[in-house]
Design a protein around this motif. Structure first.
Motif, PDB file in Angstrom:
ATOM      1  N   GLY A 225       0.819  -1.210   0.000  1.00  0.00           N
ATOM      2  CA  GLY A 225       0.000   0.000   0.000  1.00  0.00           C
ATOM      3  C   GLY A 225       0.847   1.252   0.000  1.00  0.00           C
ATOM      4  N   PRO A 226       0.190   2.410   0.056  1.00  0.00           N
ATOM      5  CA  PRO A 226       0.905   3.692   0.034  1.00  0.00           C
ATOM      6  C   PRO A 226       1.763   3.907   1.269  1.00  0.00           C
ATOM      7  N   ALA A 227       2.865   4.624   1.081  1.00  0.00           N
ATOM      8  CA  ALA A 227       3.753   4.924   2.202  1.00  0.00           C
ATOM      9  C   ALA A 227       3.136   5.958   3.130  1.00  0.00           C
ATOM     10  N   PHE A 228       2.359   6.881   2.559  1.00  0.00           N
ATOM     11  CA  PHE A 228       1.744   7.940   3.352  1.00  0.00           C
ATOM     12  C   PHE A 228       0.250   7.987   3.071  1.00  0.00           C
ATOM     13  N   LEU A 229      -0.527   8.031   4.141  1.00  0.00           N
ATOM     14  CA  LEU A 229      -1.981   8.028   4.037  1.00  0.00           C
ATOM     15  C   LEU A 229      -2.547   9.386   4.420  1.00  0.00           C
ATOM     16  N   ARG A 230      -3.732   9.673   3.914  1.00  0.00           N
ATOM     17  CA  ARG A 230      -4.392  10.919   4.296  1.00  0.00           C
ATOM     18  C   ARG A 230      -5.353  10.640   5.447  1.00  0.00           C
ATOM     19  N   PHE A 231      -5.740  11.716   6.136  1.00  0.00           N
ATOM     20  CA  PHE A 231      -6.601  11.597   7.309  1.00  0.00           C
ATOM     21  C   PHE A 231      -7.875  12.398   7.128  1.00  0.00           C
ATOM     22  N   ASN A 232      -8.956  11.874   7.688  1.00  0.00           N
ATOM     23  CA  ASN A 232     -10.192  12.617   7.846  1.00  0.00           C
ATOM     24  C   ASN A 232     -10.358  12.772   9.352  1.00  0.00           C
ATOM     25  N   ARG A 233      -9.982  13.938   9.841  1.00  0.00           N
ATOM     26  CA  ARG A 233      -9.818  14.145  11.274  1.00  0.00           C
ATOM     27  C   ARG A 233      -8.742  13.187  11.770  1.00  0.00           C
ATOM     28  N   HIS A 234      -9.090  12.170  12.512  1.00  0.00           N
ATOM     29  CA  HIS A 234      -8.078  11.254  13.033  1.00  0.00           C
ATOM     30  C   HIS A 234      -8.183   9.867  12.420  1.00  0.00           C
ATOM     31  N   LYS A 235      -8.970   9.744  11.372  1.00  0.00           N
ATOM     32  CA  LYS A 235      -9.156   8.450  10.727  1.00  0.00           C
ATOM     33  C   LYS A 235      -8.324   8.373   9.451  1.00  0.00           C
ATOM     34  N   MET A 236      -7.561   7.277   9.298  1.00  0.00           N
ATOM     35  CA  MET A 236      -6.762   7.094   8.104  1.00  0.00           C
ATOM     36  C   MET A 236      -7.641   6.644   6.944  1.00  0.00           C
ATOM     37  N   LEU A 237      -7.390   7.248   5.776  1.00  0.00           N
ATOM     38  CA  LEU A 237      -8.141   6.890   4.583  1.00  0.00           C
ATOM     39  C   LEU A 237      -7.176   6.329   3.530  1.00  0.00           C
ATOM     40  N   GLY A 238      -7.338   6.737   2.277  1.00  0.00           N
ATOM     41  CA  GLY A 238      -6.495   6.236   1.206  1.00  0.00           C
ATOM     42  C   GLY A 238      -5.176   6.981   1.102  1.00  0.00           C
ATOM     43  N   PRO A 239      -4.483   6.815  -0.015  1.00  0.00           N
ATOM     44  CA  PRO A 239      -3.171   7.451  -0.193  1.00  0.00           C
ATOM     45  C   PRO A 239      -3.260   8.973  -0.199  1.00  0.00           C
ATOM     46  N   ILE A 240      -2.246   9.598   0.326  1.00  0.00           N
ATOM     47  CA  ILE A 240      -2.186  11.056   0.334  1.00  0.00           C
ATOM     48  C   ILE A 240      -1.922  11.558  -1.078  1.00  0.00           C
ATOM     49  N   THR A 241      -2.329  12.769  -1.367  1.00  0.00           N
ATOM     50  CA  THR A 241      -2.080  13.381  -2.668  1.00  0.00           C
ATOM     51  C   THR A 241      -0.862  14.295  -2.582  1.00  0.00           C
ATOM     52  N   ALA A 242      -0.364  14.717  -3.734  1.00  0.00           N
ATOM     53  CA  ALA A 242       0.751  15.664  -3.751  1.00  0.00           C
ATOM     54  C   ALA A 242       0.348  16.958  -3.052  1.00  0.00           C
ATOM     55  N   GLN A 243      -0.907  17.376  -3.251  1.00  0.00           N
ATOM     56  CA  GLN A 243      -1.395  18.581  -2.569  1.00  0.00           C
ATOM     57  C   GLN A 243      -1.407  18.361  -1.064  1.00  0.00           C
ATOM     58  N   GLY A 244      -1.768  17.155  -0.639  1.00  0.00           N
ATOM     59  CA  GLY A 244      -1.780  16.845   0.790  1.00  0.00           C
ATOM     60  C   GLY A 244      -0.394  16.920   1.401  1.00  0.00           C
ATOM     61  N   ILE A 245       0.615  16.510   0.641  1.00  0.00           N
ATOM     62  CA  ILE A 245       2.000  16.620   1.112  1.00  0.00           C
ATOM     63  C   ILE A 245       2.335  18.087   1.369  1.00  0.00           C
ATOM     64  N   GLY A 246       1.993  18.932   0.402  1.00  0.00           N
ATOM     65  CA  GLY A 246       2.285  20.359   0.553  1.00  0.00           C
ATOM     66  C   GLY A 246       1.561  20.975   1.735  1.00  0.00           C
ATOM     67  N   ILE A 247       0.313  20.572   1.943  1.00  0.00           N
ATOM     68  CA  ILE A 247      -0.470  21.098   3.071  1.00  0.00           C
ATOM     69  C   ILE A 247       0.178  20.701   4.390  1.00  0.00           C
ATOM     70  N   ALA A 248       0.637  19.461   4.489  1.00  0.00           N
ATOM     71  CA  ALA A 248       1.269  18.985   5.721  1.00  0.00           C
ATOM     72  C   ALA A 248       2.533  19.771   6.033  1.00  0.00           C
ATOM     73  N   VAL A 249       3.345  20.037   5.009  1.00  0.00           N
ATOM     74  CA  VAL A 249       4.594  20.776   5.208  1.00  0.00           C
ATOM     75  C   VAL A 249       4.309  22.220   5.620  1.00  0.00           C
ATOM     76  N   THR A 250       3.382  22.860   4.906  1.00  0.00           N
ATOM     77  CA  THR A 250       3.061  24.259   5.211  1.00  0.00           C
ATOM     78  C   THR A 250       2.484  24.401   6.614  1.00  0.00           C
ATOM     79  N   ALA A 251       1.608  23.472   7.008  1.00  0.00           N
ATOM     80  CA  ALA A 251       1.004  23.526   8.339  1.00  0.00           C
ATOM     81  C   ALA A 251       2.064  23.360   9.431  1.00  0.00           C
ATOM     82  N   ALA A 252       3.014  22.456   9.223  1.00  0.00           N
ATOM     83  CA  ALA A 252       4.083  22.256  10.215  1.00  0.00           C
ATOM     84  C   ALA A 252       4.950  23.500  10.333  1.00  0.00           C
TER      85      ALA A 252
END
Length: 317
Positions: A225-252
């Protein structure tokens, strides 16, 4: 003597050769970008009252002027211009060769005018993350499942100078844990597949091996499966998107008071940090999957080199 079967085979070969000439594989991001540029072109021709399939110099020059009046940055205009020209050609439009060239000169003129006026449009280039900034971002993340994921994104992404899409496309089995660190297999990239090695970190908060092991164990990742998963609140869903990667970095980054940081900041950060540590161009290019003589990489290294070899040094100022 040629038979009917022979003629059919040659005809089929001709079809394959024709398909090969037209074949141009493109990444999903590129296709999405061209589609976006075409939508901008559609709005322009509607506003200007000209045919949709106008490939003349006047149409392209008007496109630049129209975008400039909308307040677009020169870099955005240049991208829209290129994407529109590509899309027109794909639709069979005979684009006048002088059209994009003259329009490009208009973009350059707009850039000079804005510079002289002291006006900045767009967010500009993403700043390069320093190792100390990376450490602060990683340390501030909570030890929740999402926090562990984001720490792994930050440290692995920085260590391999990853593009957002490369991280989003990683499978869990693509990240091999070794005694010395991580061996990552990036399946897709602008220069093709690559396999950067990332050494263990000297600090617990910036160690890619430690961060990956903690995330993979906590998330119980499926190797296929994917190395990185996306979250809906605290629940893991499917694979993260490239946009999701950027959001995670910017938020941190924003959590520790850093503005303007994007997913690309990790890539720029590895290049500058490696140069400061004395690594040569080729070593850095291989790690980040930059093409030989990459203009972007030269710009990153120049940030460091301009101080190491400076014209004002040693002249008695």
């Amino acid at each position: 003597m040629e038979t009917a079967d022979d003629a059919a085979r040659w005809a089929r070969l001709a079809e394959l050769d024709q398909a090969a000439e037209a074949f141009e594989p493109r990444a999903d991001n590129t296709l999405r970008s061209y589609a976006s540029d075409w939508r901008v072109w559609e709005r322009y021709v509607a506003a200007a009252g000209i045919p949709l399939e106008a490939g003349t110099p006047g149409a392209f020059l008007g496109f630049v002027i129209w975008l400039g009046k909308e307040g677009k940055a020169p870099s955005t205009i240049q991208r829209n211009l290129y994407g529109a020209a590509v899309s027109l050609r794909e639709r069979g439009v005979a684009v006048h060769p002088d059209g994009p060239k003259k329009a490009k000169k208009a973009v350059d003129a707009l850039a000079r005018m804005l510079a002289e006026a002291g006006e900045q449009r767009g967010r500009g280039k993403a700043p390069a993350l320093t190792v100390m900034q990376l450490r602060a971002m990683s340390k501030a993340l909570p030890d929740t499942l999402k926090g562990l994921r984001d720490r792994a994104i930050l440290t692995v992404g920085f260590g391999m100078a990853a593009r957002r899409s490369e991280l989003a496309n990683l499978r869990a089995q693509d990240v091999a844990v070794t005694e010395k660190g991580l061996q990552v297999f990036a399946r897709y990239g602008k220069t093709g597949a690559r396999s950067p090695a990332i050494k263990k970190g000297e600090n617990e908060w910036t160690c890619p091996r430690r961060a990956w092991v903690a995330w993979a164990a906590a998330a119980d990742l499926d190797p296929d499966g994917p190395a990185f998963l996306r979250f809906n609140r605290h629940k893991m869903l499917g694979p993260i998107t490239a946009q999701g990667i950027g959001i995670a970095v910017t938020a941190a980054a924003e959590a520790v008071g850093l503005d303007g940081v994007t997913g690309h900041s990790m890539r720029a950060g590895l290049a500058t940090a490696a140069r400061e540590a004395g690594h040569d161009y080729r070593t850095i290019a291989v790690q980040g999957g930059w093409a030989p003589n990459s203009t972007a990489l030269h710009e990153y290294l120049r940030i460091v080199d301009q101080w190491a070899d400076n014209a004002t040094a040693g002249i008695g100022m």
